[in-house]
Write a protein that holds these residues in place. Structure first.
Motif, PDB file in Angstrom:
ATOM      1  N   LEU A  28       8.268  -3.165  17.720  1.00  0.00           N
ATOM      2  CA  LEU A  28       9.548  -2.461  17.793  1.00  0.00           C
ATOM      3  C   LEU A  28       9.525  -1.127  17.048  1.00  0.00           C
ATOM      4  O   LEU A  28      10.015  -0.113  17.545  1.00  0.00           O
ATOM      5  CB  LEU A  28      10.642  -3.363  17.209  1.00  0.00           C
ATOM      6  CG  LEU A  28      12.105  -3.018  17.485  1.00  0.00           C
ATOM      7  CD1 LEU A  28      12.366  -3.001  18.978  1.00  0.00           C
ATOM      8  CD2 LEU A  28      13.004  -4.028  16.782  1.00  0.00           C
ATOM      9  N   VAL A  29       8.970  -1.133  15.849  1.00  0.00           N
ATOM     10  CA  VAL A  29       8.938   0.073  15.004  1.00  0.00           C
ATOM     11  C   VAL A  29       7.513   0.246  14.478  1.00  0.00           C
ATOM     12  O   VAL A  29       6.885  -0.730  14.096  1.00  0.00           O
ATOM     13  CB  VAL A  29       9.924  -0.051  13.814  1.00  0.00           C
ATOM     14  CG1 VAL A  29      10.019   1.281  13.067  1.00  0.00           C
ATOM     15  CG2 VAL A  29      11.305  -0.493  14.290  1.00  0.00           C
ATOM     16  N   GLU A  30       7.040   1.484  14.449  1.00  0.00           N
ATOM     17  CA  GLU A  30       5.657   1.745  14.012  1.00  0.00           C
ATOM     18  C   GLU A  30       5.397   1.149  12.626  1.00  0.00           C
ATOM     19  O   GLU A  30       6.255   1.239  11.737  1.00  0.00           O
ATOM     20  CB  GLU A  30       5.379   3.264  13.972  1.00  0.00           C
ATOM     21  CG  GLU A  30       4.962   3.851  15.316  1.00  0.00           C
ATOM     22  CD  GLU A  30       3.592   3.377  15.805  1.00  0.00           C
ATOM     23  OE1 GLU A  30       2.623   3.494  15.045  1.00  0.00           O
ATOM     24  OE2 GLU A  30       3.499   2.860  16.944  1.00  0.00           O
ATOM     25  N   PRO A  31       4.231   0.557  12.425  1.00  0.00           N
ATOM     26  CA  PRO A  31       3.866  -0.005  11.124  1.00  0.00           C
ATOM     27  C   PRO A  31       4.018   1.020  10.017  1.00  0.00           C
ATOM     28  O   PRO A  31       3.818   2.216  10.233  1.00  0.00           O
ATOM     29  CB  PRO A  31       2.397  -0.393  11.297  1.00  0.00           C
ATOM     30  CG  PRO A  31       2.232  -0.619  12.760  1.00  0.00           C
ATOM     31  CD  PRO A  31       3.180   0.331  13.424  1.00  0.00           C
ATOM     32  N   GLY A  32       4.353   0.548   8.838  1.00  0.00           N
ATOM     33  CA  GLY A  32       4.486   1.419   7.670  1.00  0.00           C
ATOM     34  C   GLY A  32       5.922   1.835   7.395  1.00  0.00           C
ATOM     35  O   GLY A  32       6.212   2.344   6.310  1.00  0.00           O
ATOM     36  N   THR A  33       6.821   1.579   8.354  1.00  0.00           N
ATOM     37  CA  THR A  33       8.212   2.029   8.181  1.00  0.00           C
ATOM     38  C   THR A  33       8.867   1.279   7.011  1.00  0.00           C
ATOM     39  O   THR A  33       8.971   0.056   7.027  1.00  0.00           O
ATOM     40  CB  THR A  33       9.007   1.809   9.485  1.00  0.00           C
ATOM     41  OG1 THR A  33       8.319   2.496  10.544  1.00  0.00           O
ATOM     42  CG2 THR A  33      10.417   2.361   9.363  1.00  0.00           C
ATOM     43  N   GLU A 123       6.281   6.989   5.404  1.00  0.00           N
ATOM     44  CA  GLU A 123       6.334   5.603   5.885  1.00  0.00           C
ATOM     45  C   GLU A 123       5.025   4.897   5.585  1.00  0.00           C
ATOM     46  O   GLU A 123       4.175   4.699   6.449  1.00  0.00           O
ATOM     47  CB  GLU A 123       6.653   5.582   7.388  1.00  0.00           C
ATOM     48  CG  GLU A 123       7.908   6.360   7.768  1.00  0.00           C
ATOM     49  CD  GLU A 123       9.206   5.733   7.207  1.00  0.00           C
ATOM     50  OE1 GLU A 123       9.137   4.894   6.293  1.00  0.00           O
ATOM     51  OE2 GLU A 123      10.289   6.108   7.686  1.00  0.00           O
ATOM     52  N   THR A 124       4.852   4.538   4.317  1.00  0.00           N
ATOM     53  CA  THR A 124       3.572   3.979   3.877  1.00  0.00           C
ATOM     54  C   THR A 124       3.735   2.557   3.354  1.00  0.00           C
ATOM     55  O   THR A 124       3.032   2.127   2.441  1.00  0.00           O
ATOM     56  CB  THR A 124       2.976   4.865   2.768  1.00  0.00           C
ATOM     57  OG1 THR A 124       3.959   5.027   1.737  1.00  0.00           O
ATOM     58  CG2 THR A 124       2.574   6.230   3.290  1.00  0.00           C
ATOM     59  N   ALA A 125       4.685   1.815   3.927  1.00  0.00           N
ATOM     60  CA  ALA A 125       4.907   0.425   3.511  1.00  0.00           C
ATOM     61  C   ALA A 125       3.722  -0.455   3.932  1.00  0.00           C
ATOM     62  O   ALA A 125       2.937  -0.065   4.806  1.00  0.00           O
ATOM     63  CB  ALA A 125       6.193  -0.093   4.132  1.00  0.00           C
ATOM     64  N   PRO A 126       3.564  -1.614   3.332  1.00  0.00           N
ATOM     65  CA  PRO A 126       2.473  -2.516   3.732  1.00  0.00           C
ATOM     66  C   PRO A 126       2.606  -2.937   5.196  1.00  0.00           C
ATOM     67  O   PRO A 126       3.701  -2.921   5.749  1.00  0.00           O
ATOM     68  CB  PRO A 126       2.667  -3.736   2.811  1.00  0.00           C
ATOM     69  CG  PRO A 126       3.465  -3.236   1.658  1.00  0.00           C
ATOM     70  CD  PRO A 126       4.360  -2.165   2.219  1.00  0.00           C
ATOM     71  N   PRO A 127       1.494  -3.332   5.817  1.00  0.00           N
ATOM     72  CA  PRO A 127       1.564  -3.846   7.192  1.00  0.00           C
ATOM     73  C   PRO A 127       2.351  -5.154   7.207  1.00  0.00           C
ATOM     74  O   PRO A 127       2.369  -5.883   6.217  1.00  0.00           O
ATOM     75  CB  PRO A 127       0.100  -4.123   7.558  1.00  0.00           C
ATOM     76  CG  PRO A 127      -0.734  -3.566   6.453  1.00  0.00           C
ATOM     77  CD  PRO A 127       0.141  -3.380   5.269  1.00  0.00           C
ATOM     78  N   LEU A 128       3.006  -5.445   8.336  1.00  0.00           N
ATOM     79  CA  LEU A 128       3.735  -6.710   8.475  1.00  0.00           C
ATOM     80  C   LEU A 128       2.813  -7.840   8.888  1.00  0.00           C
ATOM     81  O   LEU A 128       3.074  -9.004   8.607  1.00  0.00           O
ATOM     82  CB  LEU A 128       4.857  -6.544   9.502  1.00  0.00           C
ATOM     83  CG  LEU A 128       5.949  -5.541   9.124  1.00  0.00           C
ATOM     84  CD1 LEU A 128       6.944  -5.408  10.262  1.00  0.00           C
ATOM     85  CD2 LEU A 128       6.640  -5.989   7.823  1.00  0.00           C
ATOM     86  N   SER A 230      -6.822  -4.521  12.622  1.00  0.00           N
ATOM     87  CA  SER A 230      -5.821  -3.529  13.035  1.00  0.00           C
ATOM     88  C   SER A 230      -4.428  -4.064  12.763  1.00  0.00           C
ATOM     89  O   SER A 230      -4.202  -5.275  12.757  1.00  0.00           O
ATOM     90  CB  SER A 230      -5.968  -3.215  14.522  1.00  0.00           C
ATOM     91  OG  SER A 230      -4.905  -2.370  14.936  1.00  0.00           O
ATOM     92  N   GLU A 231      -3.471  -3.177  12.520  1.00  0.00           N
ATOM     93  CA  GLU A 231      -2.093  -3.615  12.395  1.00  0.00           C
ATOM     94  C   GLU A 231      -1.309  -3.334  13.667  1.00  0.00           C
ATOM     95  O   GLU A 231      -0.090  -3.478  13.693  1.00  0.00           O
ATOM     96  CB  GLU A 231      -1.407  -2.974  11.181  1.00  0.00           C
ATOM     97  CG  GLU A 231      -1.459  -1.467  11.160  1.00  0.00           C
ATOM     98  CD  GLU A 231      -0.862  -0.868   9.882  1.00  0.00           C
ATOM     99  OE1 GLU A 231       0.169  -1.361   9.414  1.00  0.00           O
ATOM    100  OE2 GLU A 231      -1.446   0.110   9.384  1.00  0.00           O
ATOM    101  N   TRP A 232      -2.005  -2.935  14.719  1.00  0.00           N
ATOM    102  CA  TRP A 232      -1.345  -2.711  16.002  1.00  0.00           C
ATOM    103  C   TRP A 232      -1.648  -3.848  16.973  1.00  0.00           C
ATOM    104  O   TRP A 232      -2.697  -4.498  16.884  1.00  0.00           O
ATOM    105  CB  TRP A 232      -1.761  -1.369  16.601  1.00  0.00           C
ATOM    106  CG  TRP A 232      -1.073  -0.222  15.913  1.00  0.00           C
ATOM    107  CD1 TRP A 232       0.159   0.292  16.212  1.00  0.00           C
ATOM    108  CD2 TRP A 232      -1.556   0.529  14.795  1.00  0.00           C
ATOM    109  NE1 TRP A 232       0.471   1.310  15.355  1.00  0.00           N
ATOM    110  CE2 TRP A 232      -0.558   1.482  14.469  1.00  0.00           C
ATOM    111  CE3 TRP A 232      -2.715   0.491  14.016  1.00  0.00           C
ATOM    112  CZ2 TRP A 232      -0.695   2.375  13.420  1.00  0.00           C
ATOM    113  CZ3 TRP A 232      -2.859   1.385  12.977  1.00  0.00           C
ATOM    114  CH2 TRP A 232      -1.861   2.314  12.690  1.00  0.00           C
ATOM    115  N   LEU A 233      -0.760  -4.058  17.911  1.00  0.00           N
ATOM    116  CA  LEU A 233      -0.896  -5.135  18.886  1.00  0.00           C
ATOM    117  C   LEU A 233      -2.116  -4.918  19.777  1.00  0.00           C
ATOM    118  O   LEU A 233      -2.522  -3.771  20.001  1.00  0.00           O
ATOM    119  CB  LEU A 233       0.360  -5.191  19.773  1.00  0.00           C
ATOM    120  CG  LEU A 233       1.608  -5.893  19.229  1.00  0.00           C
ATOM    121  CD1 LEU A 233       2.189  -5.129  18.043  1.00  0.00           C
ATOM    122  CD2 LEU A 233       2.660  -6.041  20.344  1.00  0.00           C
TER     123      LEU A 233
END
Lengths: 415, 415
Positions: A28-33, A123-128, A230-233
């Protein structure tokens, strides 16, 4: 259109709701937000997703971003598809709830970058969550790890040094982490693989389609004996901003970061800036001042006193290895006759191997001196009791070989 | 044997007693010896020499050293011979009593080196006198100067960079100081000469027999347009310890020191350590970590946070430029600079053509002055912003051409 509030957990993927929510949030929202990460901290992944989908968030920008993304589909459905795809491509999802989650990435929660005027710097939050391909548990692979990063347009010098360093680190059981790019990254992965060591490529796209294509054989080998992360799908494309977003994970997941070659303000310098901001050991290899590919490295060393100049594995281990055995050999010691040596004599002495004998020809070649000069210097070194002449060549005298008596030229040999 | 207490001043050399005493002291005990310098501070050169010759010094070691040296001859006689020789070889003696004494070397009085367990690290007192070959007043030549030093066994990379840097500095009217050795030193001198700039070689032997022989053509050119400097008597041999003794003068006499290439713990690194200890700008050029000739440079950068990594002339000017500007005498007030000129300076200024450049020879001839005087006056006029030194000679500065305009800002154009 399906009801966006409806949870479709427990469908075909068989994955639990919390994990699916983490995937859905990443979709939904790019990682790191940061705002999304804070929602997850407060309400958990499922609660955060529900709030986002219900528009129950104060952040106007975030609400708008979610709304526009929902046009592309339903997050729960996307998560279910991704979960199936994850399994199909031989990957697995790792979340903070898992034992193998690399806790060091949570440090990104406190990462703030100076003059952060770009989205990727804010937007440098940890990966989900993270997707992983490879057999090693992620936390174990990253436990003793060093990032080796640098430019794609690397020089032969940079490639050589990156390979050597990665080999040396892997040879001492350190995991070499990099970004899988051409140039320095690829050299670092290869160096580690050549040493039979562990290497991790952190990607800016789905683990099923590692980028760049030209490194496909390398990625296959890494997936076999190391890890692709990777933190992307799965299926996610390597969009430009994702590289910088990804770099924060490389900096955070490792104990320290080494920059080998970088043009001014290149992506690799950004990785080091993130390591610096996290107060992780941040190391820079210098290069010729005549090389554009070292401008970024030298700039970092000039601008950041905390960035440490390193010239090889011993220096790197000094920074990252808090274990005594990893400490670099001391380059200083009590003053000895050898400290009075002129450059040429010192070069010759440094060329004498720690074990075995070398003939004057070989020593002259190694030191880059004329044979006549080498012979004269050797004779002087012999008189000083620093080398011994044997039938098969020159050897180090016991006094010169003892580590306590100074550098014994070892740092040079290590490089 | 002659009476060692007898002064033979006023003999053939025609030099006054104090100057002869300084030569005699230099002949008697190696330059840099602290106890001798303190004696001179307390009793003057003549008094110090008399006390040493009478054995009236507490320092047992110094007494023994003097006694053993006296076997070789009489200091006053040696001084007289040296004075004659100085004239014969076209050199001059410069002492702290002279206007052209480079006062910066007196800073050596406060130089203390960490872990100074060698004689050369302890005996770092200022020189008692200096021999000079070349037309430029010594203080003016060193006023805006940078030392560029490095290894003799330099690499093509180091030679290239040293030449470029020296050229760039000389091109911006900075004097390039080095040690006249093979490798980096020679490249630095050559770079400055190629820019039509001023270069000074500080030698570890007599100015009449500059070492190494292989650089003879270079030394001749330096003596022609720059300066050869030494604190040893004419005829003195380049004994090994003298190089390190000499290095303190290179570090002290210049505003800053740049190290280009150096093997581990080489002599060049010692020059930079002296610059660091004097808190002069101490700059290091990095190089490939694969090069043994950059090991010393990288070690210095790792060990000394005050050592500044520089990659070229702009970085160097950033370090020394401000200090150079501070040292330049500010020209302020209602008076026009040209109104303050003495007769000789006014003559020289009037000799500078309104259009085009004139060399110092032509200007000296036109003004009816000696070349040395003309050069000194020209340098002063340059500092006042009245003339500008270019490759092809001196030209009038805009301020000097327009009598009504003030000096403000003009010195900046000179840099």
């Amino acid at each position: 259109m399906t009801d966006p509030l409806r949870s479709t957990s427990g469908t075909s993927s068989g994955m639990d709701e919390m994990r699916l929510a983490r995937i859905a949030l990443t979709w939904l929202v790019e990682p790191g937000t940061r705002s999304v990460f804070r929602l997850v901290e407060r309400f958990g992944p499922v609660g955060a997703l529900r709030r986002l989908l219900a528009g129950e968030v104060a952040d106007q920008k975030l609400r708008a971003r979610v709304e526009s993304r929902l046009v592309a589909g339903d997050p729960w459905e996307a998560a279910n598809i991704a979960a199936e795809q994850t399994e199909r491509v031989g990957a697995r999802l790792v979340t903070p709830e898992d034992e193998e989650w690399p806790t060091r990435v949570q440090e990104l929660n406190r990462l703030t970058l100076a003059s952060a005027d770009r989205r990727v710097d804010q937007e440098t939050a940890p990966p989900l969550c993270l997707w992983v391909r490879g057999a090693w548990p992620l936390d174990e692979a990253l436990h003793r790890s060093v990032a080796v990063v640098g430019s794609r347009a690397a020089t032969p010098y940079g490639l050589h040094v990156a390979t050597e360093i990665a080999f040396g680190l892997a040879d001492r059981n350190w995991t070499v982490v990099s970004g899988g790019a051409f140039g320095i990254d690829a050299a670092a992965h290869r160096g580690a693989l050549n040493a039979g060591g562990l290497t991790v490529a952190v990607l800016a796209c789905g683990v099923d389609r590692p980028y760049p294509m030209g490194n496909t054989a390398l990625f296959d080998r890494i997936a076999d004996v190391g890890l692709l992360v990777s933190e992307w799908l799965p299926g996610a494309a390597p969009l430009r901003p994702r590289f910088l977003t990804r770099n924060r994970v490389i900096a955070a997941a490792t104990i320290g970061t080494v920059l080998v070659e970088a043009a001014a303000r290149s992506g690799a310098t950004q990785t080091l800036r993130r390591a610096l901001a996290l107060r992780h050991p941040s190391m820079v290899l210098p290069g010729p001042v005549t090389s554009a590919m070292s401008v970024g490295a030298h700039e970092l060393l000039r601008e950041h006193p905390e960035a440490r100049l390193v010239t090889g594995v011993p220096h790197i281990l000094e920074e990252v290895g808090r274990i005594g055995a990893d400490l670099a050999p001391p380059v200083r010691g009590p003053e000895q006759p050898r400290d009075m040596l002129d450059d040429e004599s010192a070069l010759i002495l440094e060329s004498v191997p720690r074990r075995g004998a070398f003939g004057p020809d070989a020593l002259a070649a190694q030191a880059g001196l004329e044979l006549r000069t080498a012979l004269r210097k050797l004779s002087m070194l012999e008189q000083l009791g620093l080398v011994i002449r044997r039938d098969d060549g020159y050897v180090l005298a016991p006094a010169a070989a003892r580590p306590s008596s100074g550098p014994a030229g070892q740092p040079v040999q290590n490089r």
